[in-house]
Design a protein around this motif. Structure first.
Motif, PDB file in Angstrom:
ATOM      1  N   GLY A  49      21.081  43.615  -4.672  1.00 12.20           N
ATOM      2  CA  GLY A  49      22.018  43.697  -5.783  1.00 12.20           C
ATOM      3  C   GLY A  49      21.355  43.577  -7.132  1.00 12.20           C
ATOM      4  N   THR A  50      22.079  42.973  -8.049  1.00 11.58           N
ATOM      5  CA  THR A  50      21.630  42.866  -9.429  1.00 11.58           C
ATOM      6  C   THR A  50      20.536  41.807  -9.583  1.00 11.58           C
ATOM      7  OG1 THR A  50      23.504  41.381  -9.778  1.00 11.58           O
ATOM      8  CG2 THR A  50      23.799  43.681 -10.413  1.00 11.58           C
ATOM      9  N   GLU A  51      19.950  41.774 -10.778  1.00  9.45           N
ATOM     10  CA  GLU A  51      18.875  40.837 -11.144  1.00  9.45           C
ATOM     11  C   GLU A  51      17.656  40.950 -10.223  1.00  9.45           C
ATOM     12  OE1 GLU A  51      21.958  38.744 -10.259  1.00  9.45           O
ATOM     13  OE2 GLU A  51      22.795  39.523 -12.112  1.00  9.45           O
ATOM     14  N   GLY A  52      17.480  42.112  -9.604  1.00 12.51           N
ATOM     15  CA  GLY A  52      16.329  42.304  -8.728  1.00 12.51           C
ATOM     16  C   GLY A  52      16.359  41.481  -7.469  1.00 12.51           C
ATOM     17  N   LYS A  53      17.548  41.081  -7.019  1.00 11.76           N
ATOM     18  CA  LYS A  53      17.686  40.144  -5.914  1.00 11.76           C
ATOM     19  C   LYS A  53      17.877  40.851  -4.567  1.00 11.76           C
ATOM     20  CE  LYS A  53      17.932  35.971  -7.960  1.00 11.76           C
ATOM     21  NZ  LYS A  53      18.006  36.273  -9.384  1.00 11.76           N
ATOM     22  N   VAL A  54      17.295  40.228  -3.533  1.00 14.21           N
ATOM     23  CA  VAL A  54      17.435  40.664  -2.147  1.00 14.21           C
ATOM     24  C   VAL A  54      17.661  39.420  -1.297  1.00 14.21           C
ATOM     25  CG1 VAL A  54      16.331  41.827  -0.193  1.00 14.21           C
ATOM     26  CG2 VAL A  54      15.888  42.624  -2.523  1.00 14.21           C
ATOM     27  N   GLY A  55      18.507  39.546  -0.274  1.00  9.27           N
ATOM     28  CA  GLY A  55      18.744  38.438   0.636  1.00  9.27           C
ATOM     29  C   GLY A  55      18.605  38.871   2.078  1.00  9.27           C
ATOM     30  N   LYS A  56      18.264  37.908   2.947  1.00 14.92           N
ATOM     31  CA  LYS A  56      18.083  38.214   4.373  1.00 14.92           C
ATOM     32  C   LYS A  56      18.549  37.045   5.229  1.00 14.92           C
ATOM     33  CE  LYS A  56      14.150  37.592   6.386  1.00 14.92           C
ATOM     34  NZ  LYS A  56      12.741  37.658   6.841  1.00 14.92           N
ATOM     35  N   SER A  57      19.271  37.377   6.301  1.00 14.93           N
ATOM     36  CA  SER A  57      19.630  36.387   7.317  1.00 14.93           C
ATOM     37  C   SER A  57      19.179  36.907   8.675  1.00 14.93           C
ATOM     38  CB  SER A  57      21.146  36.152   7.338  1.00 14.93           C
ATOM     39  OG  SER A  57      21.508  35.309   8.427  1.00 14.93           O
ATOM     40  N   THR A  58      18.664  36.015   9.507  1.00 15.71           N
ATOM     41  CA  THR A  58      18.258  36.406  10.862  1.00 15.71           C
ATOM     42  C   THR A  58      19.066  35.661  11.926  1.00 15.71           C
ATOM     43  OG1 THR A  58      16.468  34.761  10.836  1.00 15.71           O
ATOM     44  CG2 THR A  58      15.915  37.013  10.146  1.00 15.71           C
ATOM     45  N   ASP A  59      20.147  34.991  11.484  1.00 17.36           N
ATOM     46  CA  ASP A  59      20.975  34.269  12.455  1.00 17.36           C
ATOM     47  C   ASP A  59      22.457  34.580  12.263  1.00 17.36           C
ATOM     48  OD1 ASP A  59      21.489  32.925  10.112  1.00 17.36           O
ATOM     49  OD2 ASP A  59      20.744  30.985  10.802  1.00 17.36           O
ATOM     50  N   GLY A  60      22.746  35.851  11.945  1.00 18.66           N
ATOM     51  CA  GLY A  60      24.131  36.271  11.825  1.00 18.66           C
ATOM     52  C   GLY A  60      24.855  35.792  10.590  1.00 18.66           C
ATOM     53  N   GLY A  61      24.110  35.418   9.555  1.00 14.19           N
ATOM     54  CA  GLY A  61      24.713  35.013   8.291  1.00 14.19           C
ATOM     55  C   GLY A  61      24.865  33.528   8.093  1.00 14.19           C
ATOM     56  N   LYS A  62      24.376  32.707   9.027  1.00 14.10           N
ATOM     57  CA  LYS A  62      24.498  31.259   8.878  1.00 14.10           C
ATOM     58  C   LYS A  62      23.549  30.728   7.806  1.00 14.10           C
ATOM     59  CE  LYS A  62      25.826  30.579  13.722  1.00 14.10           C
ATOM     60  NZ  LYS A  62      25.448  29.969  15.021  1.00 14.10           N
ATOM     61  N   ASN A 103       7.130  44.820   4.406  1.00  9.74           N
ATOM     62  CA  ASN A 103       6.781  44.781   5.823  1.00  9.74           C
ATOM     63  C   ASN A 103       6.579  43.356   6.317  1.00  9.74           C
ATOM     64  OD1 ASN A 103       6.624  47.584   6.796  1.00  9.74           O
ATOM     65  ND2 ASN A 103       5.037  47.821   5.225  1.00  9.74           N
ATOM     66  N   ASP A 104       6.848  42.381   5.443  1.00 13.05           N
ATOM     67  CA  ASP A 104       6.624  40.992   5.820  1.00 13.05           C
ATOM     68  C   ASP A 104       7.856  40.121   5.556  1.00 13.05           C
ATOM     69  OD1 ASP A 104       6.590  40.815   3.072  1.00 13.05           O
ATOM     70  OD2 ASP A 104       4.468  40.248   2.917  1.00 13.05           O
ATOM     71  N   GLY A 105       9.020  40.718   5.769  1.00 13.30           N
ATOM     72  CA  GLY A 105      10.249  39.945   5.669  1.00 13.30           C
ATOM     73  C   GLY A 105      10.693  39.589   4.274  1.00 13.30           C
ATOM     74  N   GLY A 106      10.157  40.275   3.244  1.00 11.58           N
ATOM     75  CA  GLY A 106      10.563  40.035   1.874  1.00 11.58           C
ATOM     76  C   GLY A 106       9.621  39.177   1.062  1.00 11.58           C
ATOM     77  N   ARG A 107       8.556  38.699   1.693  1.00  8.17           N
ATOM     78  CA  ARG A 107       7.606  37.866   0.949  1.00  8.17           C
ATOM     79  C   ARG A 107       6.837  38.672  -0.087  1.00  8.17           C
ATOM     80  NH1 ARG A 107       7.246  35.914   6.132  1.00  8.17           N
ATOM     81  NH2 ARG A 107       5.365  37.131   6.586  1.00  8.17           N
ATOM     82  N   SER A 108       6.569  39.944   0.220  1.00  9.91           N
ATOM     83  CA  SER A 108       5.900  40.817  -0.740  1.00  9.91           C
ATOM     84  C   SER A 108       6.560  42.185  -0.699  1.00  9.91           C
ATOM     85  CB  SER A 108       4.399  40.935  -0.433  1.00  9.91           C
ATOM     86  OG  SER A 108       4.190  41.576   0.818  1.00  9.91           O
TER      87      SER A 108
END
Length: 335
Positions: A49-62, A103-108
């Motif tokens: 979304g905005t402000e250059g932000k990205v989010g990730k969940s690997t447990d169904g959103g918990k 390729n590393d889960g959002g770290r880079s």
């Protein structure tokens, strides 16, 4: 036998319609507006979304991890395509338009596309598989911008787009104004001065009018989806007149060559539509979320809570939604 089959189909549709659904809030993300949503499976979800932000969940959103792409504090990442908990592609929309890959889960994040051409504006992205993908952008010099990749987003090439009319554009509402329909085929839709459906068969573009809301920059088709090669649903309307129903939903049974209005449309402007199975279709917009159990012919309310985007798991059954003020939610069957 024919009557038995017809009865079974009708009974099944009525049974699905009788189910009640609810939207369960998951989290309020540190993102003012979310329009990019990709659901890999029932556990792995990515948003952008905005402000250059990205989010990730690997447990169904918990639980969630949040990332800000370096140097992109002012970027609006309107779409994201994820392939696993490690790999994802994000699309920044305008002047400059940028595409990043992790390729590393959002770290880079690696920048894989940059375009500062005056007027560049990317609207949506779709992938057929882990390698082949396409992007739609607004017209420059009268031609829609089309980008393609055959290596999972590592590199992008300009493809020949169709001609746009004056004032015609695609919308960056939920990343779903473009859909891959096969190895060589994909389609886009438009709004503004005209609402049209463009289908590319690998060699040429086939263009069809859509009798949707049109004639102004706020009107048109904002999202479409297909259940197979012929049957599809498109939604939109007028985002300045949120409760207007005329021309906010159209159906096709011939691959987009012709479109008709449903018997009972959704309750207003809708920015995303998604097939849940062969019969059930979900659509959402800022003022509410609706469900159809008969392929889009009739729509019923799910919730007055609305979102920008809705996506079903590519490998799974769960359905997630995301929207303004960082809201992320999941669709559930009410007990």
């Amino acid at each position: 036998m024919k009557h038995i089959i017809t009865f079974y189909i009708l009974f099944h549709a009525l049974a699905v319609q009788a189910q009640t659904y609810r939207i369960k809030a998951l989290v309020s993300a540190p993102v003012s507006s979310i329009r990019g949503l990709s659901v890999v499976n029932d556990s792995v979800i990515w948003i952008s979304g905005t402000e250059g932000k990205v989010g990730k969940s690997t447990d169904g959103g918990k639980h969630w991890e949040w990332f800000t792409v370096p140097g992109c504090d002012s970027c609006d990442f309107r779409d994201i395509e994820a392939f696993s908990g490690d790999r994802a592609v994000i699309m920044g929309i305008a002047e400059p338009a940028r595409i990043y890959l992790t390729n590393d889960g959002g770290r880079s994040w690696k920048q894989v596309y940059f375009n500062d051409t005056r007027g560049i504006f990317l609207d949506g992205m779709d992938f057929l598989d882990h390698q082949k993908g396409v992007i739609i952008g607004d017209a420059i010099d009268g031609i829609f911008t089309i980008l393609g990749t055959n290596d999972g987003g590592e590199t992008w090439q300009s493809l020949k787009g169709p001609a746009a009319r004056e004032g015609e554009a695609s919308f960056a509402a939920s990343g779903t104004t473009i859909r891959m329909l096969g190895r060589k085929s994909f389609a886009i839709c438009s709004g503004g001065s005209a609402s049209r459906f463009f289908r590319y068969d690998g060699h040429s573009w086939k263009v069809s009018p859509i009798p949707a809301a049109q004639g102004a920059p706020s009107r048109g088709i904002f999202s479409f989806a297909f259940r197979n090669g012929k049957q599809g649903v498109a939604v939109g309307g007028d985002y300045l007149v949120m409760d207007a129903r005329e021309g906010n939903c159209l159906l096709t049974n011939d691959g987009g060559r012709s479109w008709k209005a449903p018997a009972t449309p959704p309750r207003g402007y809708r920015s995303a539509v998604e097939y849940l199975d062969g019969n059930r279709v979900l659509c959402t917009g800022p003022t509410g979320t609706d469900m159809s159990a008969d392929g889009g012919l009739t729509w019923a309310p799910v919730s007055n809570e609305g979102f920008h985007a809705a996506r079903k798991a590519k490998n799974g059954s769960r359905v997630f939604l995301a929207g303004s003020k960082g809201r992320i939610a999941v669709l559930e069957t009410a007990e």
